[in-house]
Design an enzyme around this catalytic site. Structure first.
Site, PDB file in Angstrom:
ATOM      1  N   HIS A   1     106.727  28.587  23.900  1.00  0.00           N
ATOM      2  CA  HIS A   1     107.239  27.340  24.487  1.00  0.00           C
ATOM      3  C   HIS A   1     106.038  26.581  25.074  1.00  0.00           C
ATOM      4  O   HIS A   1     105.060  27.210  25.497  1.00  0.00           O
ATOM      5  CB  HIS A   1     108.219  27.733  25.601  1.00  0.00           C
TER       6      HIS A   1
ATOM      7  N   ASP B   1     106.701  36.010  29.152  1.00  0.00           N
ATOM      8  CA  ASP B   1     107.647  34.930  29.417  1.00  0.00           C
ATOM      9  C   ASP B   1     109.036  35.425  28.999  1.00  0.00           C
ATOM     10  O   ASP B   1     109.350  35.484  27.807  1.00  0.00           O
ATOM     11  CB  ASP B   1     107.230  33.693  28.615  1.00  0.00           C
TER      12      ASP B   1
ATOM     13  N   GLN C   1     113.895  33.496  27.923  1.00  0.00           N
ATOM     14  CA  GLN C   1     115.030  33.688  27.014  1.00  0.00           C
ATOM     15  C   GLN C   1     115.551  35.120  27.072  1.00  0.00           C
ATOM     16  O   GLN C   1     116.760  35.346  27.143  1.00  0.00           O
ATOM     17  CB  GLN C   1     114.635  33.345  25.562  1.00  0.00           C
TER      18      GLN C   1
ATOM     19  N   LYS D   1     118.863  29.595  33.066  1.00  0.00           N
ATOM     20  CA  LYS D   1     119.262  30.266  31.816  1.00  0.00           C
ATOM     21  C   LYS D   1     119.991  31.575  32.124  1.00  0.00           C
ATOM     22  O   LYS D   1     120.650  32.132  31.258  1.00  0.00           O
ATOM     23  CB  LYS D   1     118.035  30.531  30.941  1.00  0.00           C
TER      24      LYS D   1
ATOM     25  N   CYS E   1     110.551  22.091  22.483  1.00  0.00           N
ATOM     26  CA  CYS E   1     109.340  22.343  23.290  1.00  0.00           C
ATOM     27  C   CYS E   1     108.486  23.417  22.650  1.00  0.00           C
ATOM     28  O   CYS E   1     107.889  24.260  23.346  1.00  0.00           O
ATOM     29  CB  CYS E   1     109.691  22.725  24.725  1.00  0.00           C
TER      30      CYS E   1
HETATM   31  C1  LIG Z   1     110.760  30.710  26.100  1.00  0.00           C
HETATM   32  C2  LIG Z   1     110.792  29.700  27.222  1.00  0.00           C
HETATM   33  N1  LIG Z   1     109.781  29.683  28.091  1.00  0.00           N
HETATM   34  C3  LIG Z   1     109.767  28.825  29.120  1.00  0.00           C
HETATM   35  C4  LIG Z   1     110.772  27.911  29.301  1.00  0.00           C
HETATM   36  C5  LIG Z   1     110.691  26.980  30.456  1.00  0.00           C
HETATM   37  O1  LIG Z   1     111.753  27.121  31.327  1.00  0.00           O
HETATM   38  P1  LIG Z   1     111.864  26.104  32.562  1.00  0.00           P
HETATM   39  O2  LIG Z   1     111.899  24.735  31.954  1.00  0.00           O
HETATM   40  O3  LIG Z   1     113.126  26.465  33.245  1.00  0.00           O
HETATM   41  O4  LIG Z   1     110.644  26.318  33.379  1.00  0.00           O
HETATM   42  C6  LIG Z   1     111.823  27.866  28.402  1.00  0.00           C
HETATM   43  C7  LIG Z   1     112.900  26.858  28.522  1.00  0.00           C
HETATM   44  O5  LIG Z   1     113.441  26.384  27.567  1.00  0.00           O
HETATM   45  C8  LIG Z   1     111.847  28.795  27.332  1.00  0.00           C
HETATM   46  O6  LIG Z   1     112.830  28.807  26.448  1.00  0.00           O
END
Ligand SMILES: Cc1ncc(COP(=O)(O)O)c(C=O)c1O
Length: 417
Positions: free
Chosen positions: A134, A211, A214, A237, A375
């Site tokens: 992401h 990370d 998900q 999430k 993203c």
């Molecule tokens: C794999 C992953 N990492 C990071 C994020 C970022 O999450 P946040 O926007 O809540 O910081 C997301 C959000 O879609 C994600 O899917």
């Protein structure tokens, strides 16, 4: 003596009607059709328990935390710190000193980038990510690499969207200072071999950030079993509220790091000459925190554990297989991301139809999916598509909803011939 009979290891399947009744928004309709919410990878819906916990906080104990000696402040502090303990237990961290509340996963990654990586990086060093990250697990590293004269390196993925582990290993060099890797790709659904990634990196003395934005709402994420140095997750999430996230950091790592943001609460003493820092985890929580967010997250984690990851995983795995078959049965659809170990996220393109048009037409049928680059623009580039449509499944989705998605996609097919 009655002989001991082991209880069956398999939990009963989810009672979906009961479960769905816990989520008020699932009862609404969209464009005159029952809402079919399949955009869970963007954010999940909230059970009533979360909404009630937030309302009860404001209705009964609202006050600032860590400050007053009055009753309300003490109660609010207890609730806020109670949530930290809940998060610790959820991720099986060794101590609440290792749990930092952030705004979201993105802020957690930025914190590690600036407070851990930046002071460590010298010209010629590298930070290693995968090709399926992401943007929030790319851009913060680019910023600190650029400031330090270091380089962001990328471990490739194959045509299924699986990490190429040998290529990953080849990029672990004596100059690699950190590996930052997704545990589950939001664009492809790929679940990465996180334990193996940690093992390979640690064998060379390299720290690892995972990370789990998900992964954390689909499967049990245990930081001690994974062995990672840092891990981020994001409340919205996890069936919790927006504006609250979690950074797990090994105590020794966090202890050695300077603060990220300065302000109230993160200090032990302040003078114009010099300030000193509060103990962990408060050193990393500057200013009034998101108290309602932490309380809502506590209720969300309770809810997830009450349902149970065994049941959630079994249900979502079944629905992923069902959805995969349904999509494969629609002419002109190609799945992007077919990893063998995959969570319930389905990215796809339809021949001759822009994903945006797919999303717009199915929305008219009450079906919410995501379209765009999610993203994760480098992933789109890797697969040679500008964008995809993405259906992502959570614990409350049903086969009937997948049938509604399939019918809506057949309508798209009809419109575009
Ligand atoms: C794999 C992953 N990492 C990071 C994020 C970022 O999450 P946040 O926007 O809540 O910081 C997301 C959000 O879609 C994600 O899917």
């Amino acid at each position: 003596m009655t002989p001991h009979v082991a209880a069956p290891a398999v939990r009963p399947p989810l009672d979906l009607a009961r479960l769905r009744a816990d989520f008020p928004i699932l009862q609404r309709s969209v464009h005159g059709k029952p809402l079919v919410y399949l955009d869970n990878a963007a954010t999940t819906q909230k059970p009533r328990a979360v909404l009630d916990a937030i309302a009860a906080y404001y209705a009964t104990i609202n006050a600032n935390v860590h400050r007053g000696v009055h009753e309300l402040s003490e109660r609010a502090t207890e609730a806020y710190e109670g949530s930290r303990e809940r998060v610790r237990a959820f991720f099986n961290a060794a101590s609440t000193r290792e749990i930092v509340f952030t705004r979201n996963a993105t802020e957690g990654i930025n914190l590690v980038a600036h407070a851990f990586a930046r002071p460590l990086l010298a010209p010629g060093d590298t930070i290693l990510v995968s090709a399926m990250e992401h943007h929030s697990n790319i851009v913060p590293w680019q910023i600190v690499c650029e400031a330090a004269g270091a380089t962001l390196t990328v471990a490739p993925i194959d045509d299924r969207g699986e990490l190429m582990l040998e290529e990953f290993e080849r990029r672990l060099t004596p100059r690699t200072r950190l590996v930052a890797m997704t545990h589950m790709s939001n664009a492809l659904g790929t679940i990465t071999p996180a334990r193996e990634i940690v093992r390979l990196a640690h064998a060379r003395g390299i720290a690892v950030l995972l990370d789990a934005s998900q992964a954390a709402y689909h499967m049990r994420v245990d930081v001690q079993a994974l062995g990672c140095d840092f891990l981020v997750a994001t409340g919205h999430k996890l069936y919790g509220p927006t504006g609250i996230g979690v950074l797990y950091g090994r105590e020794a790592r966090l202890e050695a790091m300077p603060p990220f943001l300065g302000g109230g609460d993160m200090i032990s003493s302040v003078s114009f000459e010099r300030s000193t820092w509060n103990v962990l985890p408060y050193k990393f929580e500057a200013g009034t925190p998101n108290i309602e967010g932490a309380i809502g997250l506590h209720a969300a984690l309770d809810y997830i554990d009450e349902v149970g990851f065994d049941a959630i995983e079994a249900h979502e795995r079944g629905l992923l297989a069902y959805t995969t078959r349904a999509l494969e049965g629609i002419p002109g659809i190609r799945l992007i991301g077919t990893a063998r170990d995959k969570g319930s996220i389905l990215s796809f393109v339809m021949d001759g139809v822009h994903p945006h048009d797919v999303g717009t037409i199915v929305d008219r049928e009450g079906v919410a999916i995501r379209t765009g680059h999610h993203c994760a623009q480098p992933v789109m580039e890797r697969f040679g598509v500008p964008a995809t449509a993405r259906a992502s499944i959570a614990m409350y989705n049903t086969r009937d909803e997948i049938d509604a998605l399939a019918r809506a996609l057949l309508k798209v097919r009809e419109v575009f011939g």
